[in-house]
Design a protein around this motif. Structure first.
Motif, PDB file in Angstrom:
ATOM      1  N   ASP A   1      52.781  39.615  41.618  1.00  0.00           N
ATOM      2  CA  ASP A   1      52.480  41.027  41.346  1.00  0.00           C
ATOM      3  C   ASP A   1      50.980  41.175  41.109  1.00  0.00           C
ATOM      4  N   VAL A   2      50.361  42.049  41.879  1.00  0.00           N
ATOM      5  CA  VAL A   2      48.936  42.341  41.662  1.00  0.00           C
ATOM      6  C   VAL A   2      48.854  43.743  41.081  1.00  0.00           C
ATOM      7  N   TYR A   3      48.320  43.817  39.863  1.00  0.00           N
ATOM      8  CA  TYR A   3      48.343  45.096  39.155  1.00  0.00           C
ATOM      9  C   TYR A   3      47.265  46.049  39.670  1.00  0.00           C
ATOM     10  N   GLN A   4      47.633  47.334  39.689  1.00  0.00           N
ATOM     11  CA  GLN A   4      46.629  48.381  39.858  1.00  0.00           C
ATOM     12  C   GLN A   4      46.853  49.399  38.741  1.00  0.00           C
ATOM     13  N   THR A   5      45.837  50.225  38.476  1.00  0.00           N
ATOM     14  CA  THR A   5      45.972  51.192  37.383  1.00  0.00           C
ATOM     15  C   THR A   5      46.933  52.299  37.806  1.00  0.00           C
TER      16      THR A   5
ATOM     17  N   ARG B   1      49.507  39.223  27.124  1.00  0.00           N
ATOM     18  CA  ARG B   1      50.849  39.781  27.321  1.00  0.00           C
ATOM     19  C   ARG B   1      51.913  39.120  26.442  1.00  0.00           C
ATOM     20  N   TYR B   2      51.739  37.817  26.127  1.00  0.00           N
ATOM     21  CA  TYR B   2      52.734  37.083  25.322  1.00  0.00           C
ATOM     22  C   TYR B   2      52.831  37.670  23.895  1.00  0.00           C
ATOM     23  N   ALA B   3      51.808  38.433  23.507  1.00  0.00           N
ATOM     24  CA  ALA B   3      51.812  39.007  22.144  1.00  0.00           C
ATOM     25  C   ALA B   3      52.974  39.972  21.952  1.00  0.00           C
ATOM     26  N   MET B   4      53.498  40.527  23.059  1.00  0.00           N
ATOM     27  CA  MET B   4      54.636  41.436  22.905  1.00  0.00           C
ATOM     28  C   MET B   4      55.927  40.659  22.649  1.00  0.00           C
ATOM     29  N   GLN B   5      55.946  39.387  23.091  1.00  0.00           N
ATOM     30  CA  GLN B   5      57.156  38.578  22.897  1.00  0.00           C
ATOM     31  C   GLN B   5      57.162  37.866  21.548  1.00  0.00           C
TER      32      GLN B   5
ATOM     33  N   VAL C   1      42.647  46.641  39.444  1.00  0.00           N
ATOM     34  CA  VAL C   1      42.312  46.058  38.139  1.00  0.00           C
ATOM     35  C   VAL C   1      41.274  44.964  38.389  1.00  0.00           C
ATOM     36  N   ALA C   2      40.254  44.882  37.537  1.00  0.00           N
ATOM     37  CA  ALA C   2      39.183  43.893  37.767  1.00  0.00           C
ATOM     38  C   ALA C   2      38.862  43.130  36.485  1.00  0.00           C
ATOM     39  N   ARG C   3      38.384  41.903  36.671  1.00  0.00           N
ATOM     40  CA  ARG C   3      38.000  41.073  35.523  1.00  0.00           C
ATOM     41  C   ARG C   3      36.646  40.407  35.789  1.00  0.00           C
ATOM     42  N   ASP C   4      35.926  40.190  34.695  1.00  0.00           N
ATOM     43  CA  ASP C   4      34.662  39.457  34.758  1.00  0.00           C
ATOM     44  C   ASP C   4      34.981  37.964  34.600  1.00  0.00           C
ATOM     45  N   PHE C   5      35.678  37.403  35.608  1.00  0.00           N
ATOM     46  CA  PHE C   5      36.130  36.003  35.546  1.00  0.00           C
ATOM     47  C   PHE C   5      34.934  35.069  35.299  1.00  0.00           C
ATOM     48  N   THR C   6      35.066  34.183  34.303  1.00  0.00           N
ATOM     49  CA  THR C   6      33.932  33.342  33.900  1.00  0.00           C
ATOM     50  C   THR C   6      34.317  31.871  33.981  1.00  0.00           C
ATOM     51  N   TYR C   7      33.506  31.096  34.678  1.00  0.00           N
ATOM     52  CA  TYR C   7      33.834  29.684  34.921  1.00  0.00           C
ATOM     53  C   TYR C   7      33.620  28.851  33.649  1.00  0.00           C
ATOM     54  N   ILE C   8      34.526  27.910  33.451  1.00  0.00           N
ATOM     55  CA  ILE C   8      34.535  27.114  32.206  1.00  0.00           C
ATOM     56  C   ILE C   8      33.183  26.451  31.896  1.00  0.00           C
TER      57      ILE C   8
ATOM     58  N   LYS D   1      49.025  32.281  52.883  1.00  0.00           N
ATOM     59  CA  LYS D   1      49.073  33.711  52.565  1.00  0.00           C
ATOM     60  C   LYS D   1      49.951  33.958  51.336  1.00  0.00           C
ATOM     61  N   ALA D   2      49.519  34.867  50.491  1.00  0.00           N
ATOM     62  CA  ALA D   2      50.334  35.225  49.317  1.00  0.00           C
ATOM     63  C   ALA D   2      51.358  36.288  49.706  1.00  0.00           C
ATOM     64  N   LYS D   3      52.542  36.202  49.050  1.00  0.00           N
ATOM     65  CA  LYS D   3      53.502  37.320  49.173  1.00  0.00           C
ATOM     66  C   LYS D   3      53.157  38.270  48.035  1.00  0.00           C
ATOM     67  N   LYS D   4      52.363  39.282  48.376  1.00  0.00           N
ATOM     68  CA  LYS D   4      51.700  40.086  47.361  1.00  0.00           C
ATOM     69  C   LYS D   4      52.413  41.419  47.174  1.00  0.00           C
ATOM     70  N   HIS D   5      52.760  41.746  45.936  1.00  0.00           N
ATOM     71  CA  HIS D   5      53.288  43.082  45.638  1.00  0.00           C
ATOM     72  C   HIS D   5      52.270  43.797  44.775  1.00  0.00           C
ATOM     73  N   VAL D   6      51.751  44.914  45.260  1.00  0.00           N
ATOM     74  CA  VAL D   6      50.822  45.688  44.431  1.00  0.00           C
ATOM     75  C   VAL D   6      51.667  46.633  43.585  1.00  0.00           C
ATOM     76  N   VAL D   7      51.554  46.478  42.269  1.00  0.00           N
ATOM     77  CA  VAL D   7      52.405  47.273  41.354  1.00  0.00           C
ATOM     78  C   VAL D   7      51.534  47.918  40.278  1.00  0.00           C
ATOM     79  N   GLY D   8      52.043  48.980  39.676  1.00  0.00           N
ATOM     80  CA  GLY D   8      51.329  49.631  38.564  1.00  0.00           C
ATOM     81  C   GLY D   8      51.261  48.676  37.385  1.00  0.00           C
ATOM     82  N   MET D   9      50.114  48.675  36.704  1.00  0.00           N
ATOM     83  CA  MET D   9      49.929  47.770  35.559  1.00  0.00           C
ATOM     84  C   MET D   9      50.943  48.146  34.462  1.00  0.00           C
ATOM     85  N   PRO D  10      51.825  47.224  34.081  1.00  0.00           N
ATOM     86  CA  PRO D  10      52.775  47.571  33.025  1.00  0.00           C
ATOM     87  C   PRO D  10      52.035  47.834  31.712  1.00  0.00           C
ATOM     88  N   ARG D  11      52.650  48.575  30.804  1.00  0.00           N
ATOM     89  CA  ARG D  11      52.009  48.794  29.498  1.00  0.00           C
ATOM     90  C   ARG D  11      52.277  47.544  28.646  1.00  0.00           C
ATOM     91  N   ASN D  12      51.428  46.534  28.845  1.00  0.00           N
ATOM     92  CA  ASN D  12      51.707  45.230  28.242  1.00  0.00           C
ATOM     93  C   ASN D  12      50.492  44.661  27.502  1.00  0.00           C
TER      94      ASN D  12
END
Ligand SMILES: NC(=O)c1ccc[n+]([C@@H]2O[C@H](COP(=O)([O-])OP(=O)(O)OC[C@H]3O[C@@H](n4cnc5c(N)ncnc54)[C@H](O)[C@@H]3O)[C@@H](O)[C@H]2O)c1
Ligand SMILES: O=C(O)[C@H]1O[C@H](OP(=O)(O)OP(=O)(O)OC[C@H]2O[C@@H](n3ccc(=O)[nH]c3=O)[C@H](O)[C@@H]2O)[C@H](O)[C@@H](O)[C@@H]1O
Length: 307
Positions: free
Chosen positions: A160-164, A42-46, A170-177, A234-245
């Motif tokens: 913010d938890v993104y959804q499409t 996402r930082y690539a846009m900045q 939204v899902a990731r293949d999280f990989t341990y170091i 507990k998280a204060k979770k907002h489910v939001v649409g994935m920004p175009r980022n």
């Protein structure tokens, strides 16, 4: 002179050709593991120029010096799962399309793969690109979601938890170091020598690309649930649409090539890996978490010391 088990550290910029040349004068490198880059989708846009400077210009600078070295080193370097971009065939295979990047970061990593092809073709440099999939763990990057979610949950801030746009998770293949480190070592151990000398190719050299993922994607909502349980908050979770980022909706690695060629077999599921991360985080930042209480109860000491 270096003694056994000593590490020689030089702090410098990849774009400093004079410094790189001096290093190559001092050390006849046989292998290079090149991880330096401007990371983050996402930082690539900045700050787009920082990606061009480190991931393209800096990489070329390293390859220019390496190609003229004698001996030429074999180079293993970090590409990214983001090169799959808009590919929607799963699991992602090295044979799938990678010509539709969704972010400038992905475009610079894909450019790196093409640049690697050129230096292999013209100069006989042995090059291996590793496509890491969302790597997490102790000493990780604070700009990554698992890391700042942990901080924000503990501080009671909302996340913010993104959804499409279609409302899917939204899902990731999280990989341990530790799994990724084993993959890097495997790639280095099986890297063949470069075949050129003094800038001239003698015969074809090895050129490889491998996925290093976990093969088991997890929705971001589930990552948050695991963190809530490990942190005891507990998280204060907002489910939001994935920004175009620059984000993509999911990643999922097929790692059969890396398994075939150097036995890469990830063995850390997300809950176990995040537990190790939270254990480290608790010790490093000196914060209370459920994991910290558990390990103190068991007489263990949190890792990481203090910040
Ligand atoms: N962490 C992930 O999930 C992930 C996934 C895919 C690929 N990668 C790639 O793996 C590599 C390591 O990533 P990381 O997450 O450890 O990132 P990181 O930001 O922790 O490490 C990258 C390092 O490169 C250094 N760097 C950047 N530009 C430089 C330059 N011009 N000269 C010298 N040093 C420079 C940075 O200072 C930093 O220390 C990167 O190439 C990244 O693109 C990471
Ligand atoms: O695999 C890769 O190639 C890439 O993996 C990560 O990129 P990413 O998967 O986007 O990792 P995070 O930024 O930690 O995001 C993880 C997930 O959380 C989601 N997210 C992120 C931020 C946020 O506020 N909310 C949220 O739901 C993202 O959409 C993504 O699905 C790294 O940050 C990149 O450097 C790397 O190249």
């Amino acid at each position: 002179m270096l003694l056994k088990n000593q590490v020689f550290i030089v702090d410098g910029d990849l774009n400093d050709a004079v410094l790189l040349a001096k290093l190559f004068d001092v050390v006849p490198f046989s292998h290079i593991l090149h991880l330096a880059a401007q990371a983050g989708v996402r930082y690539a846009m900045q700050n787009p120029q920082s990606y061009v400077s480190s991931n393209i210009a800096g990489f070329i600078n390293l390859l220019e010096i390496a190609k003229s070295a004698n001996p030429q080193p074999a180079i293993v370097w970090a590409s990214s799962s983001s090169v799959y971009g808009l590919n929607d065939k799963v699991p992602f295979s090295e044979l799938h399309r990678t010509d539709r990047p969704a972010s400038l970061y992905a475009a610079t990593k894909k450019a790196g793969e093409e640049i690697a092809h050129t230096y292999n073709h013209i100069y006989g440099l042995s090059l291996t690109g590793l496509r890491f999939f969302t790597v997490y763990g102790p000493w990780g990057r604070p700009d990554m979601a698992y890391f700042f979610f942990t901080k924000d949950i503990l501080q009671g801030k909302s996340i913010d938890v993104y959804q499409t746009q279609e409302g899917k998770q939204v899902a990731r293949d999280f990989t341990y170091i530790d799994d990724v480190v084993k993959g890097c070592v495997g790639a280095l151990d099986t890297a063949e020598k470069s075949t050129g000398s003094g800038g001239k190719k003698k015969k074809p050299a090895q050129l490889r690309v491998y996925n290093l993922g976990n093969t088991s994607p997890v929705p971001v909502g589930q990552l948050v649930s695991i963190l809530e349980s490990l942190l005891g908050k507990k998280a204060k979770k907002h489910v939001v649409g994935m920004p175009r980022n620059g984000d993509v909706p999911f990643t999922h690695a097929n790692v059969s090539l890396a398994y075939r060629d150097f036995g890469y077999k990830p063995s850390t599921d997300l809950a176990s890996g995040l537990r190790k991360f939270v254990k480290w985080y608790s010790g490093y930042y000196g914060v209370e978490t459920r994991v910290k209480k558990e390990i103190q109860g068991a007489g263990e000491v949190p890792e990481g010391g203090s910040a």
